[in-house]
Design an enzyme around this catalytic site. Structure first.
Site, PDB file in Angstrom:
ATOM      1  N   ASP A 108       0.833  -1.203   0.000  1.00 51.95           N
ATOM      2  CA  ASP A 108       0.000   0.000   0.000  1.00 51.95           C
ATOM      3  C   ASP A 108       0.871   1.257   0.000  1.00 51.95           C
ATOM      4  OD1 ASP A 108      -2.197  -1.637   0.207  1.00 51.95           O
ATOM      5  OD2 ASP A 108      -2.316  -1.445   2.391  1.00 51.95           O
TER       6      ASP A 108
HETATM    7  N1  URA Z   1      -1.329  -5.932   3.872  1.00 50.16           N
HETATM    8  C1  URA Z   1      -1.801  -4.677   3.887  1.00 50.16           C
HETATM    9  O1  URA Z   1      -2.817  -4.397   4.487  1.00 50.16           O
HETATM   10  N2  URA Z   1      -1.096  -3.732   3.223  1.00 50.16           N
HETATM   11  C2  URA Z   1       0.056  -3.984   2.587  1.00 50.16           C
HETATM   12  O2  URA Z   1       0.649  -3.075   2.011  1.00 50.16           O
HETATM   13  C3  URA Z   1       0.532  -5.304   2.585  1.00 50.16           C
HETATM   14  C4  URA Z   1      -0.180  -6.270   3.235  1.00 50.16           C
END
Ligand code: URA
Length: 244
Positions: A108
């Site tokens: 993310d």
């Molecule tokens: N899980 C999440 O919620 N975000 C990420 O970036 C990776 C795994």
């Protein structure tokens, strides 16, 4: 001149799955060619020219040979192209293989840590597919102390809108009970945030520290280094890509 070949045969030959499994993937609309969804299993592809993605991951047969680990800083998007700042903009312009490599999986925008870049589509596919059980390790900071009961629930699997999560390992890294380590083998969208969210905790910091045998180590934010020979071998071994 290379012949075009049937999409289902191409994917099965590549090792993505059995003929029956790849037919099912194609029919479910999980395969795109040059960005367009293709559901005809007898569609003819040119493996040398067409950009083929299975479940969003590029697969290809051309020479494979670029493997990097990158410390994704917070604040950028894991994508090759976007209006927003992407991970690609942090890579040196003279990086060997720059125009061929792609990030494996997504972190993310507000997540930091280990991201692998490669041009090896089969390896990328296996890193992400739960069938190969490759662990992804994250350090997680949550907004309040976690209970033993919640830890147990997370380990056993929690019900999310897209199905129950697979069993995983999770434990506290210090006495605050807000700083944890979790090891999962899935790569679902927002997985970690949704797992904790389901039990009433908000993830306020998330950092990926390992992908199978590959560790973030002492890389600094936005740094990229080639994987060592040993790292590539251990990763391929873990994914059934090394024989002998
Ligand atoms: N899980 C999440 O919620 N975000 C990420 O970036 C990776 C795994």
């Amino acid at each position: 001149m290379k012949m075009k070949m049937r999409l289902d045969r191409f994917l099965a030959n590549l090792g993505i799955g059995s003929r029956r499994e790849v037919v099912s993937l194609i029919k479910k609309g999980k395969v795109t060619i040059n960005g367009q969804k293709v559901t005809a299993t007898d569609f003819k592809v040119d493996p040398e020219k067409d950009l083929i993605q299975v479940e969003g991951v590029y697969v290809q047969v051309k020479p494979q040979g670029f493997y990097y680990k990158f410390y994704k800083p917070k604040g950028c998007i894991t994508s090759k192209a976007d209006k927003d700042l992407t991970v690609m903009e942090f890579l040196p312009k003279d990086l060997p293989g720059l125009n061929r490599i792609f990030p494996v999986g997504r972190l993310d925008k507000d997540t930091e840590g280990l991201l692998i870049f490669t041009d090896d589509g089969l390896l990328a596919h296996r890193i992400l597919h739960p069938k190969w059980k490759l662990s992804k390790t994250y350090q997680v900071l949550i907004d309040k102390e976690i209970t033993e009961e919640s830890l147990k629930k997370i380990e056993e699997g929690v019900n999310l809108s897209d199905g129950k999560t697979l069993p995983c390992k999770v434990f506290c890294l210090d006495k605050t009970r807000k700083f944890l380590q979790i090891e999962v083998i899935e790569g679902r969208y927002h997985l970690i945030k949704r797992m904790f969210g389901r039990l009433g905790y908000k993830v306020v910091g998330l950092k990926r520290t390992a992908i199978g045998p590959i560790e973030l180590g002492d890389l600094k934010p936005s740094e990229i280094v080639p994987l060592s020979f040993e790292e590539i071998q251990s990763l391929k071994k873990a994914l059934g890509l090394l024989t002998g």
